[in-house]
Motif scaffolding. Structure first.
Motif, PDB file in Angstrom:
ATOM      1  N   VAL A 227      53.546   0.349  81.917  1.00  0.00           N
ATOM      2  CA  VAL A 227      54.018  -1.036  81.926  1.00  0.00           C
ATOM      3  C   VAL A 227      53.969  -1.607  83.337  1.00  0.00           C
ATOM      4  O   VAL A 227      53.602  -2.776  83.542  1.00  0.00           O
ATOM      5  CB  VAL A 227      55.449  -1.116  81.350  1.00  0.00           C
ATOM      6  N   GLU A 228      54.311  -0.796  84.325  1.00  0.00           N
ATOM      7  CA  GLU A 228      54.256  -1.239  85.726  1.00  0.00           C
ATOM      8  C   GLU A 228      52.826  -1.466  86.204  1.00  0.00           C
ATOM      9  O   GLU A 228      52.611  -2.099  87.234  1.00  0.00           O
ATOM     10  CB  GLU A 228      54.926  -0.206  86.634  1.00  0.00           C
ATOM     11  N   GLY A 229      51.852  -0.922  85.470  1.00  0.00           N
ATOM     12  CA  GLY A 229      50.460  -1.046  85.898  1.00  0.00           C
ATOM     13  C   GLY A 229      50.070  -0.030  86.944  1.00  0.00           C
ATOM     14  O   GLY A 229      49.174  -0.286  87.764  1.00  0.00           O
ATOM     15  N   ASP A 230      50.696   1.137  86.918  1.00  0.00           N
ATOM     16  CA  ASP A 230      50.438   2.174  87.911  1.00  0.00           C
ATOM     17  C   ASP A 230      49.026   2.744  87.725  1.00  0.00           C
ATOM     18  O   ASP A 230      48.707   3.327  86.686  1.00  0.00           O
ATOM     19  CB  ASP A 230      51.480   3.285  87.759  1.00  0.00           C
ATOM     20  N   GLU A 231      48.170   2.571  88.747  1.00  0.00           N
ATOM     21  CA  GLU A 231      46.771   2.988  88.643  1.00  0.00           C
ATOM     22  C   GLU A 231      46.626   4.500  88.492  1.00  0.00           C
ATOM     23  O   GLU A 231      45.747   4.992  87.776  1.00  0.00           O
ATOM     24  CB  GLU A 231      45.991   2.506  89.870  1.00  0.00           C
ATOM     25  N   GLU A 232      47.461   5.256  89.184  1.00  0.00           N
ATOM     26  CA  GLU A 232      47.381   6.713  89.124  1.00  0.00           C
ATOM     27  C   GLU A 232      47.625   7.216  87.700  1.00  0.00           C
ATOM     28  O   GLU A 232      46.871   8.044  87.174  1.00  0.00           O
ATOM     29  CB  GLU A 232      48.412   7.316  90.082  1.00  0.00           C
ATOM     30  N   ILE A 233      48.670   6.723  87.052  1.00  0.00           N
ATOM     31  CA  ILE A 233      48.994   7.153  85.690  1.00  0.00           C
ATOM     32  C   ILE A 233      47.968   6.617  84.699  1.00  0.00           C
ATOM     33  O   ILE A 233      47.608   7.296  83.718  1.00  0.00           O
ATOM     34  CB  ILE A 233      50.419   6.717  85.296  1.00  0.00           C
ATOM     35  N   ARG A 234      47.459   5.421  84.938  1.00  0.00           N
ATOM     36  CA  ARG A 234      46.395   4.889  84.073  1.00  0.00           C
ATOM     37  C   ARG A 234      45.187   5.821  84.062  1.00  0.00           C
ATOM     38  O   ARG A 234      44.615   6.126  83.004  1.00  0.00           O
ATOM     39  CB  ARG A 234      45.970   3.505  84.560  1.00  0.00           C
ATOM     40  N   SER A 235      44.794   6.267  85.243  1.00  0.00           N
ATOM     41  CA  SER A 235      43.629   7.161  85.351  1.00  0.00           C
ATOM     42  C   SER A 235      43.891   8.485  84.645  1.00  0.00           C
ATOM     43  O   SER A 235      43.025   9.002  83.925  1.00  0.00           O
ATOM     44  CB  SER A 235      43.288   7.408  86.824  1.00  0.00           C
ATOM     45  N   GLU A 236      45.079   9.051  84.851  1.00  0.00           N
ATOM     46  CA  GLU A 236      45.406  10.325  84.213  1.00  0.00           C
ATOM     47  C   GLU A 236      45.456  10.176  82.694  1.00  0.00           C
ATOM     48  O   GLU A 236      45.002  11.068  81.951  1.00  0.00           O
ATOM     49  CB  GLU A 236      46.745  10.844  84.734  1.00  0.00           C
ATOM     50  N   ALA A 237      45.998   9.064  82.227  1.00  0.00           N
ATOM     51  CA  ALA A 237      46.092   8.839  80.785  1.00  0.00           C
ATOM     52  C   ALA A 237      44.701   8.701  80.168  1.00  0.00           C
ATOM     53  O   ALA A 237      44.419   9.258  79.091  1.00  0.00           O
ATOM     54  CB  ALA A 237      46.924   7.591  80.502  1.00  0.00           C
ATOM     55  N   ALA A 238      43.821   7.954  80.822  1.00  0.00           N
ATOM     56  CA  ALA A 238      42.458   7.767  80.311  1.00  0.00           C
ATOM     57  C   ALA A 238      41.703   9.083  80.266  1.00  0.00           C
ATOM     58  O   ALA A 238      40.927   9.341  79.338  1.00  0.00           O
ATOM     59  CB  ALA A 238      41.710   6.762  81.181  1.00  0.00           C
ATOM     60  N   ALA A 239      41.930   9.946  81.268  1.00  0.00           N
ATOM     61  CA  ALA A 239      41.261  11.247  81.294  1.00  0.00           C
ATOM     62  C   ALA A 239      41.795  12.166  80.206  1.00  0.00           C
ATOM     63  O   ALA A 239      41.063  13.001  79.669  1.00  0.00           O
ATOM     64  CB  ALA A 239      41.439  11.894  82.675  1.00  0.00           C
ATOM     65  N   ASP A 240      43.075  12.016  79.842  1.00  0.00           N
ATOM     66  CA  ASP A 240      43.696  12.889  78.843  1.00  0.00           C
ATOM     67  C   ASP A 240      43.355  12.457  77.416  1.00  0.00           C
ATOM     68  O   ASP A 240      43.083  13.294  76.552  1.00  0.00           O
ATOM     69  CB  ASP A 240      45.210  12.889  79.045  1.00  0.00           C
ATOM     70  N   ASN A 241      43.380  11.144  77.159  1.00  0.00           N
ATOM     71  CA  ASN A 241      43.108  10.634  75.814  1.00  0.00           C
ATOM     72  C   ASN A 241      42.621   9.195  75.952  1.00  0.00           C
ATOM     73  O   ASN A 241      43.416   8.251  75.960  1.00  0.00           O
ATOM     74  CB  ASN A 241      44.374  10.705  74.953  1.00  0.00           C
ATOM     75  N   ALA A 242      41.316   9.039  76.050  1.00  0.00           N
ATOM     76  CA  ALA A 242      40.735   7.737  76.378  1.00  0.00           C
ATOM     77  C   ALA A 242      41.025   6.679  75.313  1.00  0.00           C
ATOM     78  O   ALA A 242      41.356   5.530  75.629  1.00  0.00           O
ATOM     79  CB  ALA A 242      39.226   7.877  76.582  1.00  0.00           C
ATOM     80  N   SER A 243      40.914   7.042  74.037  1.00  0.00           N
ATOM     81  CA  SER A 243      41.114   6.049  72.970  1.00  0.00           C
ATOM     82  C   SER A 243      42.566   5.581  72.913  1.00  0.00           C
ATOM     83  O   SER A 243      42.841   4.382  72.777  1.00  0.00           O
ATOM     84  CB  SER A 243      40.698   6.635  71.612  1.00  0.00           C
ATOM     85  N   LEU A 244      43.497   6.529  73.043  1.00  0.00           N
ATOM     86  CA  LEU A 244      44.910   6.152  73.037  1.00  0.00           C
ATOM     87  C   LEU A 244      45.252   5.339  74.279  1.00  0.00           C
ATOM     88  O   LEU A 244      46.025   4.370  74.207  1.00  0.00           O
ATOM     89  CB  LEU A 244      45.783   7.403  72.965  1.00  0.00           C
ATOM     90  N   ALA A 245      44.674   5.716  75.402  1.00  0.00           N
ATOM     91  CA  ALA A 245      44.927   4.977  76.645  1.00  0.00           C
ATOM     92  C   ALA A 245      44.466   3.532  76.523  1.00  0.00           C
ATOM     93  O   ALA A 245      45.142   2.604  76.989  1.00  0.00           O
ATOM     94  CB  ALA A 245      44.232   5.665  77.818  1.00  0.00           C
ATOM     95  N   ALA A 246      43.318   3.318  75.901  1.00  0.00           N
ATOM     96  CA  ALA A 246      42.810   1.953  75.710  1.00  0.00           C
ATOM     97  C   ALA A 246      43.737   1.149  74.803  1.00  0.00           C
ATOM     98  O   ALA A 246      43.988  -0.040  75.036  1.00  0.00           O
ATOM     99  CB  ALA A 246      41.405   2.007  75.122  1.00  0.00           C
ATOM    100  N   GLU A 247      44.260   1.802  73.773  1.00  0.00           N
ATOM    101  CA  GLU A 247      45.192   1.130  72.862  1.00  0.00           C
ATOM    102  C   GLU A 247      46.473   0.739  73.584  1.00  0.00           C
ATOM    103  O   GLU A 247      46.981  -0.394  73.421  1.00  0.00           O
ATOM    104  CB  GLU A 247      45.512   2.061  71.680  1.00  0.00           C
ATOM    105  N   LEU A 248      47.002   1.638  74.388  1.00  0.00           N
ATOM    106  CA  LEU A 248      48.223   1.351  75.139  1.00  0.00           C
ATOM    107  C   LEU A 248      47.983   0.252  76.171  1.00  0.00           C
ATOM    108  O   LEU A 248      48.850  -0.599  76.406  1.00  0.00           O
ATOM    109  CB  LEU A 248      48.715   2.624  75.833  1.00  0.00           C
ATOM    110  N   GLU A 249      46.794   0.285  76.766  1.00  0.00           N
ATOM    111  CA  GLU A 249      46.448  -0.731  77.764  1.00  0.00           C
ATOM    112  C   GLU A 249      46.443  -2.123  77.146  1.00  0.00           C
ATOM    113  O   GLU A 249      46.896  -3.097  77.756  1.00  0.00           O
ATOM    114  CB  GLU A 249      45.070  -0.412  78.355  1.00  0.00           C
TER     115      GLU A 249
END
Length: 743
Positions: A227-249
């Motif tokens: 929610v804060e838009g943290d780039e570090e966590i965004r990158s880790e989330a995309a690497a862990d589960n790209a489809s879910l990360a896109a949905e959350l984004e």
């Protein structure tokens, strides 16, 4: 008994069969966290760097109540938003299940500001002990904290502490170990408004269901950072589960647009405001009371009216900096002399006991001379860093950065860049090695890099013998003025090149100058001494070992290949003839002086021929056509090449190259006379060489440290090539203009 002595050695901890519990020390800068760490571990510390960054990694092993503990000193951070390397490192260490509990050290008299970091750690689900440090100062200022009630509201232990005296250290460690045994706790869940609360809950449910980053972070904290838009966590989330990360984004994007449209604010600022609102609500209703008529900051405010005054402040700062170097050289001259005498005695001893030949030359001229040249600076390094540590711990260092920020910002730098410049020789006599290490205080990688690449232009102590030699020989009536102008030239070059770099290859937004001006306080002797010993030991390890190897290489390059026998024979025969004539003369004979001078001259000629035939001599002659426009001949070129290894070697190598034997930088008069009498030398040549030495490639050890701090071999190559090219252009211009002016 002191706090340090109450803990057993780290060796006992390693011998204990149980795995050590990892306890982190966290806190804002200037909260006394380092004093707490030193109080627990003493000298039993391991200092290194975190992987991929140049932030100090400090750990210490202790045994508390029979239980082995590894204490991790996290970098000082105001928050965990990961804007700086320090914040990123602290957050990774805390969030990555690397520690079992945290002792959060806060300044008892600045509790509201310090609690932002505390709240963020609680939101991660960390077991936290809140240690209210500097309670002695708070009590003196009439500040009272209801710790029991504050602890109840936060749901964590809150304890008093005075790290300087050891008060509260044992209790804090005991409580931290108890929390570590209990394990992770449920994260603190604040309300950020209806829109954000609903979004965070939805994200947390999806993250938990999908198992995203489950092994590292709590789902609530991941949701909050997304929610804060943290780039570090965004990158880790995309690497862990790209489809879910896109949905959350996509979910975050909708709410972000709504918040920005209605509140005209970023998600991060909204969340931070709610955190401060929570902190403010905690501290009301009598949690903090202050006796009337007492103000802890009153003395600091009065001092700042003078020490940071627009007119007086910079003058006082220059005086303080000048005093640092005066004390360093005046006090350090004695132990430095003792070290130099010890190495001179060792060299004489080895000369007496070893047979004349290559082995003796290697040991005496290569190893002893190389190591001695480095070790002799250790007393100066220790004194200088003790004084700098005193300024830093007292609170004055923050004022220096504050005063210089406006000037430095114009050139693309940060106010905190001033200390690396000063340490590197901003006032003549520093060293680029600790100066490069001092850039670790800079938050912006771009500003740090620009500082790293330009601080070698300062007039470090190793360059001073060259400047003293040439200024005294060719500008005897204005030597002091020339020395001052050379120092100013270094500052001008550094700032101009920094502006050029920040406008081209090191582009990036300027870091806001947000710095707390801590109250003035008297540093502890233990902290100052420990700090200067740490830096001195790092200097010995990095400078001593590398320079030892380089000294041997220089010795070999100036020794091999040997002059062929047929080329050396005429000189050796003449030397033998003169020695025979001398032996036949009685002591005190009038002819002896003339013969001795002739013998010295023939030996010098032989030495010059041997040097010219060596690898270094051949390289010097190879480079000479390129450097001739700057006024340099092959002998000067050899000295400059040796100066890349260590600037101290320039004068000594010039002495050898000009057939006068090795010169002592403190007593280079014979070389000065030879240069003045050489038709190839003039004022223009001297000026050209001084500017070239000021600007060209840093010494080898400084390059190693610059590479380490910059994190790339490419910047090391750039520092060599760009600085040398700049030095060459300036030297050629100075030489040609000088010839036109002086003839």
């Amino acid at each position: 008994m002191s706090a340090v002595r109450q803990f057993k050695s780290a060796q006992n901890a390693r011998e204990n069969s149980r795995a050590a519990v990892r306890i982190a020390l966290a806190g804002n800068p200037n909260c006394g966290k380092t004093t707490v760490f030193n109080g627990y571990t003493g000298a039993r510390q391991h200092v290194g760097n975190y992987p991929g960054v140049t932030v100090d990694r400090k750990e210490g092993g202790i045994v508390f109540g029979g239980e082995p503990v590894t204490l991790v000193d996290l970098p000082g951070s105001y928050s965990l938003t990961a804007y700086s390397q320090e914040e990123l490192v602290a957050r990774r260490e805390l969030a990555g299940n690397n520690v079992q509990a945290v002792i959060d050290v806060v300044d008892a008299s600045a509790l509201e500001r310090n609690l932002l970091l505390t709240v963020q750690m609680l939101e991660m689900g960390m077991p936290v002990v809140l240690a209210c440090n500097m309670m002695d100062e708070a009590r003196e200022a009439g500040i009272h904290i209801d710790m029991e009630r504050l602890g109840h509201l936060l749901g964590i232990p809150v304890l008093p502490m005075v790290a300087r005296t050891g008060e509260g250290l044992q209790k804090a460690m005991q409580t931290a170990l108890e929390l570590a045994r209990e394990g992770k706790r449920e994260p603190l869940r604040l309300s950020y408004g209806s829109d954000l609360d609903a979004l965070i809950a939805a994200l947390e449910k999806k993250i938990s269901g999908g198992g995203m980053l489950a092994r590292r972070y709590h789902p609530h904290w991941v949701a909050l950072k997304l929610v804060e838009g943290d780039e570090e966590i965004r990158s880790e989330a995309a690497a862990d589960n790209a489809s879910l990360a896109a949905e959350l984004e996509e979910l975050c994007r909708k709410t972000t647009a709504h918040v920005r449209g209605t509140l005209n604010a970023s998600m991060e600022s909204v969340i931070t405001d709610h955190r401060y609102g929570y902190i403010h609500s905690l501290l009301r209703d009598g949690i903090i009371r202050q006796d009337p008529g007492k103000d802890r900051l009153a003395l600091s405010d009065k001092l700042d009216k003078v020490l940071t005054n627009t007119f007086l402040g910079p003058l006082i700062m220059l005086g303080v900096l000048y005093l640092i170097y005066q004390i360093t050289f005046e006090v350090g001259a004695y132990p430095q002399g003792w070290v130099e005498d010890a190495f001179a005695w060792l060299g004489d001893f080895c000369t007496d006991v070893m047979p004349e030949g290559l082995a003796q030359s290697l040991v005496v001229d290569g190893i002893i001379a190389g190591v001695g040249g480095v070790v002799s600076f250790v007393p100066l390094i220790m004194i200088m860093f003790a004084l700098i540590s005193f300024l830093e711990d007292s609170g004055y260092m923050a004022r220096m950065a504050y005063m210089m920020d406006r000037i430095f910002r114009f050139f693309g730098l940060h106010g905190a860049s001033v200390m690396p410049y000063v340490v590197s020789g901003g006032i003549a006599g520093g060293c680029a090695i600790p100066g490069a290490m001092a850039t670790r205080t800079l938050r912006s990688p771009k500003e740090k890099l620009a500082t790293l690449l330009t601080l070698p232009y300062m007039t470090c102590g190793a360059k001073l013998p060259v400047f003293l030699l040439l200024a005294g020989a060719f500008f005897p009536e204005n030597a002091a003025t020339v020395m001052f102008l050379i120092m100013i030239a270094g500052w001008v070059a550094a700032l101009v090149v920094a502006r050029l770099l920040r406008s081209s290859i090191v582009k990036g937004e300027a870091t806001p100058f947000v710095m707390e001006l801590p109250p003035y306080r008297m540093p502890t002797l233990f902290s100052v001494l420990l700090h200067c010993w740490e830096r001195a030991w790092m200097y010995l390890k990095k400078a001593g070992t590398v320079l030892l190897a380089i000294s041997v290489i220089i010795w070999a390059a100036m020794t091999f290949p040997s002059l062929p026998e047929d080329a050396a024979a005429p000189y050796e025969q003449k030397i033998e003839q003169i020695e025979t004539r001398l032996s036949a003369l009685p002591e005190g004979a009038a002819e002896r002086e003339a013969l001795e001078e002739e013998l010295a001259g023939v030996r010098d000629q032989l030495g010059e021929e041997e040097l010219a035939y060596s690898a270094a001599g051949r390289l010097g002659r190879l480079v000479e056509p390129v450097t001739r426009p700057a006024g340099f001949d092959w002998r000067t070129d050899i000295a400059l090449l040796a100066g890349i290894a260590a600037k101290e070697a320039v004068v000594a190598t010039m002495g050898t190259a000009y057939a006068l034997g090795e010169q002592d930088p403190e007593d280079a008069a014979p070389l000065a006379e030879r240069l003045k009498g050489d038709a190839a030398w003039s004022k223009a040549t001297a000026l050209s060489l001084m500017l070239f030495v000021l600007l060209y490639s840093p010494c080898f050890v400084a390059l190693v440290v610059i590479r380490q701090e910059a994190g790339s071999w490419g910047w090391l190559v750039f520092s060599i090539v760009f600085n040398t090219a700049l030095a060459y252009a300036v030297a050629v211009t100075a030489y040609q203009v000088g010839r036109a002016v002086w003839g």
